[in-house]
Scaffold this motif. Structure first.
Motif, PDB file in Angstrom:
ATOM      1  N   ALA A 148      45.597 -17.110 -26.990  1.00  0.00           N
ATOM      2  CA  ALA A 148      46.314 -16.352 -27.821  1.00  0.00           C
ATOM      3  C   ALA A 148      46.412 -17.353 -29.131  1.00  0.00           C
ATOM      4  O   ALA A 148      46.338 -16.787 -30.314  1.00  0.00           O
ATOM      5  CB  ALA A 148      47.678 -16.305 -27.321  1.00  0.00           C
ATOM      6  N   THR A 149      46.572 -18.854 -29.206  1.00  0.00           N
ATOM      7  CA  THR A 149      46.753 -19.646 -30.035  1.00  0.00           C
ATOM      8  C   THR A 149      45.662 -19.408 -30.744  1.00  0.00           C
ATOM      9  O   THR A 149      45.316 -19.489 -32.259  1.00  0.00           O
ATOM     10  CB  THR A 149      47.307 -21.028 -29.709  1.00  0.00           C
ATOM     11  OG1 THR A 149      48.294 -20.899 -28.938  1.00  0.00           O
ATOM     12  CG2 THR A 149      47.220 -21.949 -30.728  1.00  0.00           C
ATOM     13  N   LYS A 150      44.324 -19.592 -30.039  1.00  0.00           N
ATOM     14  CA  LYS A 150      43.015 -19.406 -30.901  1.00  0.00           C
ATOM     15  C   LYS A 150      42.980 -18.407 -31.730  1.00  0.00           C
ATOM     16  O   LYS A 150      42.363 -18.322 -32.803  1.00  0.00           O
ATOM     17  CB  LYS A 150      41.986 -19.743 -29.905  1.00  0.00           C
ATOM     18  CG  LYS A 150      41.529 -21.121 -29.597  1.00  0.00           C
ATOM     19  CD  LYS A 150      40.401 -21.339 -28.974  1.00  0.00           C
ATOM     20  CE  LYS A 150      39.333 -21.160 -29.596  1.00  0.00           C
ATOM     21  NZ  LYS A 150      38.105 -22.066 -29.366  1.00  0.00           N
ATOM     22  N   LYS A 151      43.273 -17.094 -31.058  1.00  0.00           N
ATOM     23  CA  LYS A 151      43.091 -16.039 -31.664  1.00  0.00           C
ATOM     24  C   LYS A 151      44.123 -15.910 -32.848  1.00  0.00           C
ATOM     25  O   LYS A 151      43.528 -15.244 -34.089  1.00  0.00           O
ATOM     26  CB  LYS A 151      43.774 -14.820 -30.638  1.00  0.00           C
ATOM     27  CG  LYS A 151      43.436 -13.446 -31.403  1.00  0.00           C
ATOM     28  CD  LYS A 151      43.556 -12.439 -30.168  1.00  0.00           C
ATOM     29  CE  LYS A 151      43.189 -10.873 -30.896  1.00  0.00           C
ATOM     30  NZ  LYS A 151      43.255 -10.087 -29.847  1.00  0.00           N
ATOM     31  N   ALA A 152      45.236 -16.348 -32.901  1.00  0.00           N
ATOM     32  CA  ALA A 152      45.953 -16.352 -34.146  1.00  0.00           C
ATOM     33  C   ALA A 152      45.594 -17.390 -35.087  1.00  0.00           C
ATOM     34  O   ALA A 152      45.623 -16.852 -36.417  1.00  0.00           O
ATOM     35  CB  ALA A 152      47.576 -16.976 -33.702  1.00  0.00           C
ATOM     36  N   LEU A 153      44.893 -18.457 -34.763  1.00  0.00           N
ATOM     37  CA  LEU A 153      44.470 -19.218 -35.787  1.00  0.00           C
ATOM     38  C   LEU A 153      43.157 -18.629 -36.406  1.00  0.00           C
ATOM     39  O   LEU A 153      43.056 -18.749 -37.779  1.00  0.00           O
ATOM     40  CB  LEU A 153      44.092 -20.625 -35.157  1.00  0.00           C
ATOM     41  CG  LEU A 153      45.254 -21.542 -34.848  1.00  0.00           C
ATOM     42  CD1 LEU A 153      45.003 -22.755 -33.912  1.00  0.00           C
ATOM     43  CD2 LEU A 153      45.857 -22.143 -36.169  1.00  0.00           C
ATOM     44  N   SER A 154      42.399 -17.934 -35.641  1.00  0.00           N
ATOM     45  CA  SER A 154      41.168 -17.310 -36.255  1.00  0.00           C
ATOM     46  C   SER A 154      41.473 -16.185 -36.939  1.00  0.00           C
ATOM     47  O   SER A 154      40.732 -15.545 -37.920  1.00  0.00           O
ATOM     48  CB  SER A 154      40.357 -16.825 -35.002  1.00  0.00           C
ATOM     49  OG  SER A 154      40.686 -15.543 -34.241  1.00  0.00           O
ATOM     50  N   GLN A 155      42.647 -15.725 -36.904  1.00  0.00           N
ATOM     51  CA  GLN A 155      43.013 -14.300 -37.661  1.00  0.00           C
ATOM     52  C   GLN A 155      43.862 -14.730 -38.947  1.00  0.00           C
ATOM     53  O   GLN A 155      44.386 -13.505 -39.693  1.00  0.00           O
ATOM     54  CB  GLN A 155      43.971 -13.245 -36.671  1.00  0.00           C
ATOM     55  CG  GLN A 155      42.900 -12.728 -35.685  1.00  0.00           C
ATOM     56  CD  GLN A 155      43.896 -11.880 -34.745  1.00  0.00           C
ATOM     57  OE1 GLN A 155      45.010 -11.839 -34.748  1.00  0.00           O
ATOM     58  NE2 GLN A 155      43.025 -10.893 -34.249  1.00  0.00           N
ATOM     59  N   ARG A 156      44.295 -15.809 -39.293  1.00  0.00           N
ATOM     60  CA  ARG A 156      45.336 -16.295 -40.241  1.00  0.00           C
ATOM     61  C   ARG A 156      44.747 -15.753 -41.421  1.00  0.00           C
ATOM     62  O   ARG A 156      45.726 -15.449 -42.329  1.00  0.00           O
ATOM     63  CB  ARG A 156      45.464 -17.625 -40.252  1.00  0.00           C
ATOM     64  CG  ARG A 156      44.497 -18.522 -40.851  1.00  0.00           C
ATOM     65  CD  ARG A 156      44.989 -20.019 -40.874  1.00  0.00           C
ATOM     66  NE  ARG A 156      44.086 -20.691 -40.365  1.00  0.00           N
ATOM     67  CZ  ARG A 156      44.322 -21.917 -39.892  1.00  0.00           C
ATOM     68  NH1 ARG A 156      45.368 -22.244 -39.785  1.00  0.00           N
ATOM     69  NH2 ARG A 156      43.235 -22.827 -39.369  1.00  0.00           N
TER      70      ARG A 156
END
Length: 158
Positions: A148-156
């Motif tokens: 989830a953290t990686k996904k949020a970072l990739s979508q910023r």
């Protein structure tokens, strides 16, 4: 007696002047005076991360942070992460990746991830793991939280 003090702080973009006992932690004040119960109280010794809030953008365990130290600071709790009743991208990523179960640790993890996203920095997998390592979760397993953290970072930037 001399144990009370008025402090001014901004919480979730709203300004407050409140009288506190100088011995109270920030988590106690947020929960009891401002009724922001998304700030969870777990260990009371700064080890579980459930009480994490952002103080001037920095993830901080509010159970060991005295409320008097918050005088003049900007604080964000989980109640201030979404806008206009809509979830933030970080909150959506946690839901999409199944990183939410009982929800007790979730507010602190969402705030820590929000700080990572807001930093504008790129993080390696090891750096992400280190940044979220101050949070204990007994339900989801850390793999979903990491994803989830990686996904949020990739979508910023989308």
């Amino acid at each position: 007696m001399g144990l009370k003090k008025k402090i001014n702080l901004t919480v979730n973009d709203k300004e407050y002047e409140i009288e506190i006992d100088i011995r109270q932690s920030l988590s106690e004040v947020l929960r009891s005076k401002l009724h922001l119960t998304g700030v969870k109280q777990g260990c009371h010794v700064g080890e579980c991360g459930a009480c994490t809030v952002l103080i001037d953008g920095v993830p901080t365990t509010s159970c060991i942070y005295l409320a008097v130290w918050a005088d003049g600071k900007k604080i964000k709790t989980i109640e201030g992460v979404g806008k206009n009743g809509k979830l933030s991208n970080v909150q959506k990523a946690f839901i999409d990746e199944g990183a939410v179960q009982c929800g007790f640790c979730t507010p602190g993890l969402v705030l820590t991830t929000t700080a990572l996203v807001d930093s504008g920095k790129d993080y390696t997998d090891e750096e992400i793991k280190r940044e979220i390592s101050g949070h204990l979760c007994r339900c989801t397993g850390y793999n979903k939280i990491f994803k989830a953290t990686k996904k949020a970072l990739s979508q910023r930037n989308k």
